[in-house]
Each structure stands twice: as structure tokens, then as C-alpha cells.
Design a protein around this motif. Sequence first.
Motif, mmCIF file in Angstrom:
data_model
loop_
_atom_site.group_PDB
_atom_site.id
_atom_site.type_symbol
_atom_site.label_atom_id
_atom_site.label_comp_id
_atom_site.label_asym_id
_atom_site.label_seq_id
_atom_site.Cartn_x
_atom_site.Cartn_y
_atom_site.Cartn_z
ATOM 1 N N THR A 42 0.824 -1.210 0.000
ATOM 2 C CA THR A 42 0.000 0.000 0.000
ATOM 3 C C THR A 42 0.862 1.267 0.000
ATOM 4 N N VAL A 43 1.924 1.241 0.827
ATOM 5 C CA VAL A 43 2.746 2.455 0.959
ATOM 6 C C VAL A 43 3.416 2.808 -0.374
ATOM 7 N N GLY A 44 3.499 4.096 -0.622
ATOM 8 C CA GLY A 44 4.144 4.570 -1.849
ATOM 9 C C GLY A 44 3.231 4.592 -3.072
ATOM 10 N N LYS A 45 2.007 4.073 -2.939
ATOM 11 C CA LYS A 45 1.072 4.073 -4.076
ATOM 12 C C LYS A 45 0.267 5.383 -4.096
ATOM 13 N N PRO A 46 0.272 6.088 -5.214
ATOM 14 C CA PRO A 46 -0.455 7.375 -5.308
ATOM 15 C C PRO A 46 -1.922 7.235 -4.869
ATOM 16 N N LYS A 47 -2.527 6.105 -5.216
ATOM 17 C CA LYS A 47 -3.942 5.885 -4.882
ATOM 18 C C LYS A 47 -4.191 5.929 -3.363
ATOM 19 N N TYR A 48 -3.167 5.579 -2.598
ATOM 20 C CA TYR A 48 -3.326 5.525 -1.142
ATOM 21 C C TYR A 48 -2.484 6.595 -0.431
ATOM 22 N N ALA A 49 -2.204 7.674 -1.143
ATOM 23 C CA ALA A 49 -1.348 8.737 -0.602
ATOM 24 C C ALA A 49 -1.887 9.302 0.713
ATOM 25 N N TYR A 94 -7.014 -2.019 10.862
ATOM 26 C CA TYR A 94 -6.608 -0.829 10.108
ATOM 27 C C TYR A 94 -6.183 -1.195 8.679
ATOM 28 N N PHE A 95 -5.378 -2.260 8.547
ATOM 29 C CA PHE A 95 -4.893 -2.660 7.221
ATOM 30 C C PHE A 95 -6.058 -3.099 6.320
ATOM 31 N N ALA A 96 -7.022 -3.800 6.908
ATOM 32 C CA ALA A 96 -8.171 -4.270 6.107
ATOM 33 C C ALA A 96 -9.000 -3.083 5.621
ATOM 34 N N LYS A 97 -9.111 -2.057 6.448
ATOM 35 C CA LYS A 97 -9.928 -0.886 6.094
ATOM 36 C C LYS A 97 -9.210 0.051 5.144
ATOM 37 N N ASN A 98 -7.901 0.230 5.336
ATOM 38 C CA ASN A 98 -7.182 1.280 4.626
ATOM 39 C C ASN A 98 -6.133 0.793 3.640
ATOM 40 N N GLY A 99 -5.862 -0.523 3.639
ATOM 41 C CA GLY A 99 -4.822 -1.046 2.760
ATOM 42 C C GLY A 99 -5.313 -1.237 1.334
ATOM 43 N N SER A 100 -4.375 -1.567 0.435
ATOM 44 C CA SER A 100 -4.693 -1.798 -0.971
ATOM 45 C C SER A 100 -5.801 -2.843 -1.126
ATOM 46 N N ARG A 101 -6.830 -2.466 -1.903
ATOM 47 C CA ARG A 101 -7.967 -3.368 -2.143
ATOM 48 C C ARG A 101 -7.547 -4.655 -2.834
ATOM 49 N N LEU A 102 -6.401 -4.616 -3.543
ATOM 50 C CA LEU A 102 -5.954 -5.785 -4.310
ATOM 51 C C LEU A 102 -5.537 -6.950 -3.421
ATOM 52 N N VAL A 103 -5.161 -6.648 -2.171
ATOM 53 C CA VAL A 103 -4.666 -7.711 -1.297
ATOM 54 C C VAL A 103 -5.438 -7.768 0.024
ATOM 55 N N ILE A 104 -6.651 -7.242 -0.019
ATOM 56 C CA ILE A 104 -7.441 -7.186 1.205
ATOM 57 C C ILE A 104 -7.682 -8.583 1.802
#
Lengths: 209, 209
Positions: B45-52, B134-144
Motif C-alpha cells: 500500500t505504501v508509496g502508491k499514489p492511490k493511497y497517498a 486498520y490494514f483491512a480498512k485502509n490497505g490496498s484493495r488488491l490484497v485485502i
Amino acid sequence: MYKDLTVEKFSEDLASKAPVPGGGGAAALCGALGIALGAMVANLTVGKPKYAEVDAEMRLRLADGDRLRAELIALIDRDAEGFAPCAASYALPQTTEEEREKKRVALQAALKTASLAPFEMMRKCGEAIELLEYFAKNGSRLVISDAGCGAALCKAAMQAAWLNVRINTGMIEDPDFKGQMEAEGTALLQKYLPMADVVYAEVEEAIRK
Amino acid sequence: MYKDLTVEKFSEDLASKAPVPGGGGAAALCGALGIALGAMVANLTVGKPKYAEVDAEMRLRLADGDRLRAELIALIDRDAEGFAPCAASYALPQTTEEEREKKRVALQAALKTASLAPFEMMRKCGEAIELLEYFAKNGSRLVISDAGCGAALCKAAMQAAWLNVRINTGMIEDPDFKGQMEAEGTALLQKYLPMADVVYAEVEEAIRK
């Protein structure tokens, strides 16, 4: 092979950005740990005069447990191999219409392949939970808590494996394949998750006395 | 050290007659696998513009996840060390009244020692479940799905650790120590097991869409 990594390194690789090992590999290992605890209970029961009555049956179930543990360990690497065609399909070009269709077909085949290892894990965890029920009921009272731990771990492994089946079947277009996997998967969850809960609760109750 | 065994060998040792590794060591490893999956989600998730928007917070939580994973891995061996005085106490002679009293005192101290590592695992798994939420709510949807797997594994790890606390406190005579451990342990279960269930259910629901 992932099964040859140290426990610490496996956890590091799992935490990394690399797509494998992922939830599927962690599920397989968790299931192997769960049934290993059952085998430990059986190993500490066989040959004891106090448990002579169940000795023959216990030995048979112990052999089943050893087989399941080995199969679940092998599924860590089978899961990683099963994901490789998916990764390859995602990397295919999709500039022209022809390329897009080729990619779609490749991805559909890859998703089916990727769903097989986690589905197999679900089946193995079901077998493991049945064995753990037997070990908790008939194994040495001195180590009954380990059978309860095993039930909790195998339940979680089955749940984790299910998410990994579901993430693939959710994108599979073939209605027969998708329908059968999801129906069988749901049936496994319905049968074995409550069974694991009962084993855990009975062990917790037994050690409370 | 057990953390340096290969994944396959660890499962073999777990299945053997040897008292360690046992349910406690398996619980610690299972918890480490669960939070490792959370860290994987954060790493992707970190470093991805979508999750800035969540990047700064995600990096902090990732660091917490890495720390927890290392602590849970270390608890595999701490659990084995914590059991050693118990094994030594059980082996003490008990022929005379004086020997019996000496053995009782040694065992009471050993049981307290043995309960500490699994209790610590419970706390760490609670922290891990909060992070996974927190990770499930805010992390990348691709690896939820990996965050959902992690929640299932950390829940099972906490349950398994609890049985290992309980098996010791059940024999502890000191009412203050026993009472405090059991009250705190029960409070941890009541807070975090339902939280893990919610994370898992929400992930299952999200990937169904």
C-alpha cells in the motif's frame, strides 16, 4: 522451496511485497501446525497402559495425522506454484483487441489453477478437524490443551484458505466451475467450523476443572 | 533455537512426543504469520499514489507490525524456555514430606513462569488484530484478502495462547496471581476475538462483490 525456509525467514518473506508466499501459504502452514499438535497428543497417548483401549485406533488416526501434516506442508509450495500462471497472465499485453482476448482466456485458466491449492487446503483442514475431535476426546488428558489449540489453528487455516478460494472464484466466468467450488467450499465451512468450535470449547471446559 | 528450524522440521518437532515446541510455540508462530500478512498488505500500500492519503499512518502501523512479528517469533523460544522449570519441577523426588513440600513450592513458581510467555502472546495478538483492522480498512484493495487471513490466524493464535495460560493458572495456588491473569486474559478475549471476527467477515463480504 518455502517449506525449507526457517520459521523466522518464512514470516519475513510473508511480510514482504512479494506476492508469494501469501495468505494461501500461511493457511497451509497454519493447518499443518494444527494437525501437528493433534499428532503430538496421539504420540503421547499410544503405548500408555491407561489408554490401552484406544491404542489401535489411536495409532491409525496418528498415521492419518502424519499424512495430513505432510500434505499441508507440501501445499505451501503447491500454492505458490499455482499462483505463477496468474502472475504471468496479469503481465500479458492488452493493447489490441486480440491481445485482450488472449489475456482474458489465459487469466481465466490461471484463476482456476490458482483456486485448486487453497481448495485442497480446506479439505485437508476438514479432515484434520475430525481427527482433532477424536484426539481431544480420546487422547491423554495431560496434553488435551494441545488438541484444543490444534482445533483453533485448523479452523483459522480453513477460513484463510476459503478467502483464497473466493478471491479466485470471484473472477472466474465459467459458471459450473465457480458454482461447484463455492458450493463445496461453503459446505466444508458449514460442517467443520462449528466442529472446531465445539472441540475448542470442550477442551477449555475440561482444563477449567 | 526453534525459530531457526525449517518450517517443515518445526512441524515435525511439534508433532513429536517432546514437550516443546507445543501449543504455546505453535500459537506464537501462528500469530507471527497473521501479522506478517498484515505487514504484506501495508507493504503493498505504501508509496502508491492511490493511497497517498493514508501513507504516513500506514508506514507507522507497518513499523508496528514488523515489531510485533519479531516479538511473536521471539516468543516461540521464550515459551520453550518458560516451560523448562516446569519440566524440572515435575522431575523432583517426592518420597518424604519435606521433598513433597519442596516440589510443591518449585512447581508453583514454575507454573507462574510458564504462564508468562503465552500471556504475552495474547497481548501481542490483540495489538496485531487492531493493526489488521486498520490494514483491512485502509490497505490496498488488491490484497485485502490477506488482511482477512491475518485476522483469522491472529484470533486462533490468541485462543491457543489462552489455553496455555489457563493450563498453568488452573494449577496455580496464589489467588492474586491466578485471578489477575485470568481476569486480564478473559478481558483480552472479549475485546479482540469479536474484533477479529468482524475484520474477517468484512473482508469476506468485500471480496464477494
